[in-house]
Design a protein around this motif. Structure first.
Motif, PDB file in Angstrom:
ATOM      1  N   LEU A  90      37.426  35.627  49.282  1.00 43.11           N
ATOM      2  CA  LEU A  90      38.002  36.437  47.989  1.00 43.11           C
ATOM      3  C   LEU A  90      39.296  36.376  48.092  1.00 43.11           C
ATOM      4  O   LEU A  90      39.946  36.848  49.130  1.00 43.11           O
ATOM      5  CB  LEU A  90      37.169  37.643  48.345  1.00 43.11           C
ATOM      6  N   ASP A  91      40.121  36.064  47.043  1.00 44.30           N
ATOM      7  CA  ASP A  91      41.600  36.162  47.048  1.00 44.30           C
ATOM      8  C   ASP A  91      41.725  36.883  45.632  1.00 44.30           C
ATOM      9  O   ASP A  91      41.536  36.260  44.522  1.00 44.30           O
ATOM     10  CB  ASP A  91      42.305  34.775  46.978  1.00 44.30           C
ATOM     11  N   TYR A  92      42.003  37.919  45.665  1.00 40.45           N
ATOM     12  CA  TYR A  92      42.407  38.864  44.316  1.00 40.45           C
ATOM     13  C   TYR A  92      43.554  39.747  44.426  1.00 40.45           C
ATOM     14  O   TYR A  92      44.375  39.813  45.333  1.00 40.45           O
ATOM     15  CB  TYR A  92      41.105  39.618  44.149  1.00 40.45           C
ATOM     16  N   SER A  93      43.897  40.133  43.196  1.00 34.52           N
ATOM     17  CA  SER A  93      44.921  41.023  43.084  1.00 34.52           C
ATOM     18  C   SER A  93      44.708  42.189  42.355  1.00 34.52           C
ATOM     19  O   SER A  93      43.678  42.010  41.310  1.00 34.52           O
ATOM     20  CB  SER A  93      46.240  40.313  42.213  1.00 34.52           C
ATOM     21  N   LEU A  94      44.842  43.387  42.649  1.00 36.55           N
ATOM     22  CA  LEU A  94      44.452  44.558  42.083  1.00 36.55           C
ATOM     23  C   LEU A  94      45.781  45.592  41.614  1.00 36.55           C
ATOM     24  O   LEU A  94      46.473  45.907  42.667  1.00 36.55           O
ATOM     25  CB  LEU A  94      43.587  45.345  42.768  1.00 36.55           C
TER      26      LEU A  94
ATOM     27  N   ARG B  34      30.123  27.240  47.143  1.00 29.20           N
ATOM     28  CA  ARG B  34      29.123  27.773  48.209  1.00 29.20           C
ATOM     29  C   ARG B  34      28.182  28.813  47.723  1.00 29.20           C
ATOM     30  O   ARG B  34      27.577  29.523  48.504  1.00 29.20           O
ATOM     31  CB  ARG B  34      29.975  28.322  49.369  1.00 29.20           C
ATOM     32  N   GLY B  35      28.239  28.877  46.388  1.00 29.79           N
ATOM     33  CA  GLY B  35      27.342  29.978  45.892  1.00 29.79           C
ATOM     34  C   GLY B  35      27.752  31.269  46.047  1.00 29.79           C
ATOM     35  O   GLY B  35      26.998  32.382  46.120  1.00 29.79           O
ATOM     36  N   SER B  36      29.058  31.385  46.506  1.00 30.52           N
ATOM     37  CA  SER B  36      29.450  32.780  46.748  1.00 30.52           C
ATOM     38  C   SER B  36      29.514  33.560  45.558  1.00 30.52           C
ATOM     39  O   SER B  36      29.469  33.291  44.394  1.00 30.52           O
ATOM     40  CB  SER B  36      31.071  32.858  47.135  1.00 30.52           C
ATOM     41  N   PHE B  37      29.067  35.130  45.611  1.00 27.32           N
ATOM     42  CA  PHE B  37      28.798  35.688  44.577  1.00 27.32           C
ATOM     43  C   PHE B  37      29.714  37.098  44.759  1.00 27.32           C
ATOM     44  O   PHE B  37      29.646  37.771  45.565  1.00 27.32           O
ATOM     45  CB  PHE B  37      27.235  36.029  44.838  1.00 27.32           C
ATOM     46  N   PHE B  38      30.504  37.060  43.608  1.00 27.34           N
ATOM     47  CA  PHE B  38      31.523  38.098  43.700  1.00 27.34           C
ATOM     48  C   PHE B  38      30.961  39.316  42.753  1.00 27.34           C
ATOM     49  O   PHE B  38      30.888  39.210  41.605  1.00 27.34           O
ATOM     50  CB  PHE B  38      32.789  37.837  43.362  1.00 27.34           C
TER      51      PHE B  38
ATOM     52  N   CYS C 140      42.600  49.944  36.607  1.00 28.95           N
ATOM     53  CA  CYS C 140      43.024  48.854  37.284  1.00 28.95           C
ATOM     54  C   CYS C 140      42.984  47.557  36.779  1.00 28.95           C
ATOM     55  O   CYS C 140      42.174  47.022  36.223  1.00 28.95           O
ATOM     56  CB  CYS C 140      42.315  48.477  38.861  1.00 28.95           C
ATOM     57  N   ASP C 141      44.083  46.623  36.783  1.00 24.80           N
ATOM     58  CA  ASP C 141      44.199  45.264  36.411  1.00 24.80           C
ATOM     59  C   ASP C 141      43.620  44.554  37.776  1.00 24.80           C
ATOM     60  O   ASP C 141      44.155  44.243  38.616  1.00 24.80           O
ATOM     61  CB  ASP C 141      45.507  44.878  36.003  1.00 24.80           C
ATOM     62  N   PHE C 142      42.443  43.903  37.576  1.00 23.62           N
ATOM     63  CA  PHE C 142      41.846  43.168  38.646  1.00 23.62           C
ATOM     64  C   PHE C 142      41.801  41.727  38.222  1.00 23.62           C
ATOM     65  O   PHE C 142      41.141  41.124  37.153  1.00 23.62           O
ATOM     66  CB  PHE C 142      40.311  43.583  38.955  1.00 23.62           C
ATOM     67  N   SER C 143      42.172  40.730  39.199  1.00 26.49           N
ATOM     68  CA  SER C 143      42.055  39.263  38.847  1.00 26.49           C
ATOM     69  C   SER C 143      41.942  38.557  40.101  1.00 26.49           C
ATOM     70  O   SER C 143      42.459  38.870  41.287  1.00 26.49           O
ATOM     71  CB  SER C 143      43.439  38.872  38.055  1.00 26.49           C
ATOM     72  N   ILE C 144      41.029  37.736  39.820  1.00 26.19           N
ATOM     73  CA  ILE C 144      40.820  36.847  41.291  1.00 26.19           C
ATOM     74  C   ILE C 144      41.316  35.545  41.021  1.00 26.19           C
ATOM     75  O   ILE C 144      41.226  34.879  40.055  1.00 26.19           O
ATOM     76  CB  ILE C 144      39.125  36.452  41.182  1.00 26.19           C
TER      77      ILE C 144
ATOM     78  N   ARG D   3      36.329  34.914  32.197  1.00 29.15           N
ATOM     79  CA  ARG D   3      37.453  35.171  32.870  1.00 29.15           C
ATOM     80  C   ARG D   3      37.201  35.674  34.175  1.00 29.15           C
ATOM     81  O   ARG D   3      36.309  36.508  34.416  1.00 29.15           O
ATOM     82  CB  ARG D   3      38.739  35.684  31.905  1.00 29.15           C
ATOM     83  N   ASP D   4      38.264  35.453  34.924  1.00 25.86           N
ATOM     84  CA  ASP D   4      38.233  35.916  36.506  1.00 25.86           C
ATOM     85  C   ASP D   4      39.082  36.992  36.608  1.00 25.86           C
ATOM     86  O   ASP D   4      39.872  37.331  37.513  1.00 25.86           O
ATOM     87  CB  ASP D   4      38.344  34.992  37.524  1.00 25.86           C
TER      88      ASP D   4
END
Ligand SMILES: [Zn+2]
Length: 195
Positions: A168-172, A78-82, A67-71, A92-93
């Protein structure tokens, strides 16, 4: 038990499979194919058991989706941790990622455990040419169903840290699919990966 009989599209050898199985594997030429949308060849790998593995062996099939994963956006303030973004190498994201989808009959709980564990820690193994007489569980999930579940796996992984998911906003994008037969040993507490 109801049996369907079809012929291998490559060599013509009859293939007998349980009715529910979604893939057909030719014993003669080893071609795997599906018939969901016409005849389609499927890539697959058989992972070898680690040397000296003791116990009752079995093979469990997984769809491995490249998969091509991009955020697109994340909230760093907020210190969010993915977990997946951390896993992707570099600053890179976006990056490539293997998502593992159990293709056999499995409970939702075990589906979550197996898919997240294998996706976060892809197994290393040597491949082998055949099953060596070890029973294999049937593939019950089509490629298309596996693709639809890829998002569910990503969401499950990220949701393990409460409060993160909403940021979280991403594409897969699934680029490639393969069936991987992974070796397991039966134990009283459930199957254990044996690579
Ligand atoms: Zn064949």
């Amino acid at each position: 038990m109801k049996i369907v009989q079809i012929k291998c599209p490559s060599c013509g050898t009859p293939i007998r499979m349980k009715n529910k199985e979604r893939i057909f594997l030719c014993d003669n030429c080893k071609m795997m194919h599906t018939r969901n949308h016409g005849i389609e060849s499927i890539d697959y790998e058989i992972a070898d058991f680690a040397p000296g593995t003791a116990g009752e062996r079995m093979y469990m099939p997984f769809w491995r989706l490249y998969c091509d994963f991009s955020i697109r956006s994340k909230n760093v303030e907020r210190g969010s941790f993915f977990r997946l973004s951390q896993w992707i190498k570099g600053d890179r994201d976006s990056g490539m990622l293997f998502v593992f989808i159990p293709a056999f009959d499995v409970s939702l709980e075990d589906f979550k455990i197996l898919s997240t564990r294998l996706t976060l820690n892809p197994p290393h193994y040597h491949t082998t040419m055949n099953f060596g007489g070890v029973p294999r569980m049937p593939v019950l999930l089509t490629k298309e169903e596996a693709q639809e579940l890829a998002d569910f796996v990503v969401v499950t992984i990220e949701a393990e840290k409460p409060g993160v998911l909403q940021y979280l906003d991403y594409s897969l994008i699934v680029k490639d699919e393969k069936i991987i037969y992974l070796p397991f040993i039966k134990t009283p507490s459930g199957p254990v990966l044996a690579v």
